[in-house]
Motif scaffolding. Structure first.
Motif, short mmCIF file in Angstrom:
data_model
loop_
_atom_site.label_atom_id
_atom_site.label_comp_id
_atom_site.label_asym_id
_atom_site.label_seq_id
_atom_site.Cartn_x
_atom_site.Cartn_y
_atom_site.Cartn_z
N LYS A 38 10.97 -0.45 -5.44
CA LYS A 38 9.65 0.02 -4.81
C LYS A 38 9.71 1.67 -5.03
CE LYS A 38 8.62 -3.08 -1.27
NZ LYS A 38 7.38 -3.87 -1.68
N TRP A 39 8.66 2.16 -5.25
CA TRP A 39 8.27 3.40 -5.69
C TRP A 39 6.92 3.77 -4.58
CZ3 TRP A 39 11.52 6.22 -8.56
CH2 TRP A 39 12.32 5.13 -9.42
N GLN A 40 6.62 5.12 -4.52
CA GLN A 40 5.51 5.45 -4.02
C GLN A 40 5.09 7.06 -4.42
OE1 GLN A 40 5.68 5.16 0.32
NE2 GLN A 40 6.53 7.05 0.40
N PHE A 41 3.81 7.30 -4.60
CA PHE A 41 3.48 8.59 -4.91
C PHE A 41 1.91 8.81 -4.12
CE2 PHE A 41 1.45 5.68 -7.82
CZ PHE A 41 -0.12 6.46 -8.01
N GLU A 42 1.77 10.03 -4.12
CA GLU A 42 0.29 10.48 -3.55
C GLU A 42 -0.68 10.68 -4.72
OE1 GLU A 42 -0.43 13.00 -0.09
OE2 GLU A 42 -0.75 14.40 -1.46
N ALA A 43 -1.82 9.77 -4.69
CA ALA A 43 -2.79 9.63 -5.77
C ALA A 43 -3.63 11.05 -5.49
CB ALA A 43 -3.21 8.29 -5.79
N ASP A 44 -4.47 11.25 -6.58
CA ASP A 44 -5.50 12.15 -6.39
C ASP A 44 -6.54 11.66 -5.14
OD1 ASP A 44 -4.46 13.63 -8.43
OD2 ASP A 44 -5.93 12.99 -9.92
N GLY A 45 -7.11 12.50 -4.51
CA GLY A 45 -7.95 12.50 -3.49
C GLY A 45 -9.35 12.30 -3.51
N ASN A 46 -10.04 12.03 -2.66
CA ASN A 46 -11.78 11.66 -2.60
C ASN A 46 -12.20 12.35 -1.43
OD1 ASN A 46 -14.23 10.44 -2.42
ND2 ASN A 46 -13.58 8.66 -3.87
N PRO A 47 -13.39 12.94 -1.51
CA PRO A 47 -13.99 13.63 -0.47
C PRO A 47 -14.39 12.37 0.87
CG PRO A 47 -15.22 13.90 -2.27
CD PRO A 47 -14.18 13.26 -2.51
N ILE A 48 -14.53 11.35 0.29
CA ILE A 48 -14.74 10.39 1.45
C ILE A 48 -13.95 9.64 1.97
CG2 ILE A 48 -16.49 8.47 1.43
CD1 ILE A 48 -17.80 9.24 -1.32
N GLU A 49 -13.75 9.97 3.18
CA GLU A 49 -12.64 9.46 4.07
C GLU A 49 -12.35 7.71 3.84
OE1 GLU A 49 -10.53 9.55 8.36
OE2 GLU A 49 -12.41 10.35 8.30
N SER A 50 -13.66 7.18 3.92
CA SER A 50 -13.84 5.49 3.97
C SER A 50 -13.44 5.17 2.65
CB SER A 50 -15.08 5.34 4.56
OG SER A 50 -15.99 5.47 3.70
N ALA A 51 -13.07 6.03 1.52
CA ALA A 51 -12.82 5.42 0.02
C ALA A 51 -11.80 4.89 0.15
CB ALA A 51 -12.82 6.47 -0.77
N PHE A 52 -10.63 5.11 0.94
CA PHE A 52 -9.20 4.22 0.85
C PHE A 52 -8.96 3.72 2.09
CE2 PHE A 52 -8.96 7.97 -1.79
CZ PHE A 52 -8.81 7.54 -2.90
N LYS A 53 -8.48 2.49 2.33
CA LYS A 53 -8.01 1.87 3.34
C LYS A 53 -6.68 1.51 3.57
CE LYS A 53 -12.47 0.69 5.25
NZ LYS A 53 -12.97 1.96 5.55
N ILE A 54 -5.95 1.63 4.59
CA ILE A 54 -4.44 1.25 4.31
C ILE A 54 -4.32 -0.20 4.30
CG2 ILE A 54 -2.23 1.47 5.83
CD1 ILE A 54 -3.08 3.98 7.14
N GLY A 55 -3.44 -0.86 3.35
CA GLY A 55 -3.57 -2.12 3.17
C GLY A 55 -4.14 -2.61 2.02
N GLN A 56 -5.06 -1.60 1.37
CA GLN A 56 -5.94 -2.10 0.32
C GLN A 56 -5.14 -2.05 -0.96
OE1 GLN A 56 -9.03 0.75 -0.02
NE2 GLN A 56 -9.56 0.24 -2.20
N THR A 57 -5.35 -3.07 -1.88
CA THR A 57 -4.43 -2.87 -3.28
C THR A 57 -5.40 -2.16 -4.07
OG1 THR A 57 -5.80 -4.97 -3.91
CG2 THR A 57 -3.75 -5.11 -2.73
N THR A 58 -4.60 -1.61 -5.00
CA THR A 58 -5.38 -0.93 -6.14
C THR A 58 -4.47 -0.92 -7.45
OG1 THR A 58 -5.93 1.41 -6.70
CG2 THR A 58 -3.99 1.23 -5.23
N PRO A 59 -4.94 -1.04 -8.49
CA PRO A 59 -4.28 -0.95 -9.72
C PRO A 59 -3.76 0.42 -10.07
CG PRO A 59 -6.47 -1.43 -10.26
CD PRO A 59 -6.44 -0.92 -8.85
N VAL A 60 -2.26 0.49 -10.55
CA VAL A 60 -1.55 1.52 -10.57
C VAL A 60 -1.03 1.23 -12.30
CG1 VAL A 60 0.58 2.82 -10.28
CG2 VAL A 60 -0.62 1.81 -8.38
N LEU A 61 -1.08 2.44 -12.97
CA LEU A 61 -0.56 2.59 -14.31
C LEU A 61 0.91 3.14 -14.12
CD1 LEU A 61 -3.64 3.72 -16.35
CD2 LEU A 61 -2.66 1.38 -16.36
N VAL A 62 1.81 2.72 -14.94
CA VAL A 62 3.18 2.77 -14.56
C VAL A 62 3.76 3.09 -16.13
CG1 VAL A 62 5.32 2.18 -13.84
CG2 VAL A 62 3.33 1.81 -12.45
N SER A 63 4.61 4.01 -16.30
CA SER A 63 5.07 4.47 -17.64
C SER A 63 6.30 3.43 -17.81
CB SER A 63 5.54 5.70 -17.57
OG SER A 63 6.43 5.83 -18.91
#
Length: 185
Positions: free
Chosen positions: A71-96
């Protein structure tokens, strides 16, 4: 003397075009050698970015993903809209594929490419404008000063850009992830 301004426009434009092409090639190389995994947003942090104009607030998600059975984790680039991200939400990640520690969220791929294409387009405009206003008939070997100044400017720009290009080649453009250590109690 009228030769210097067009020369500076042309050199600036060519530099911007080459810089954009270099970054686009790096980006495409990463996209070719990466694979998509599903990540989960485990936290949303408030990030403050200070500039001369003031302070901007972005909401930066911490994304956790699994690669190479870790398991890995990183802080992604942000968004000025607070509601753009929700804890538990899934999102695609590109991994080398070469290094699972290097990853980025796919949410910012199009915005990065847009900026790079804008940079290249601006460079192209500067280059064309510089070439269009060059008065070639004024160039004679009787007055070599404009040619000497042009050669000096080109040499200085080359020496100033060399360390920047070297640093860009060695600095990762993508987020370095940290391994998540699971404690066993």
């Amino acid at each position: 003397m009228f030769f210097i301004v067009p020369l500076l426009f042309t050199l600036t434009g060519l530099s911007l075009v080459l810089f954009a092409v270099f970054l686009i090639r790096l980006d495409r190389a990463f996209l070719r050698e990466s694979s998509s995994v599903t990540g989960n947003i485990v936290a949303v942090n408030r990030c403050e970015i200070r500039s001369r104009q003031g302070t901007s607030i972005l909401w930066c998600p911490t994304i956790e993903y699994t690669a190479d059975n870790k398991k890995w984790q990183f802080e992604a680039d942000g968004n000025p809209i607070e509601s753009a991200f929700k804890i538990g939400q899934t999102t695609p990640v590109l991994v080398s594929n070469k290094n699972p520690q290097v990853a980025r969220s796919t949410n910012n791929v199009s915005s990065v490419n847009g900026i790079l294409y804008l940079l290249g387009g601006l460079g192209l405009v500067f280059t064309v404008l510089g070439i269009a206003i060059i008065d070639v008939s004024a160039l004679t070997l009787d007055e070599p000063i404009p040619l000497i100044i042009g050669a000096a400017v080109l040499t200085i720009m080359t020496f100033r850009m060399t360390p920047i290009v070297k640093r860009m080649r060695t600095t990762p453009r993508f987020k370095e992830s940290e391994e998540v250590v699971v404690s066993r109690s």
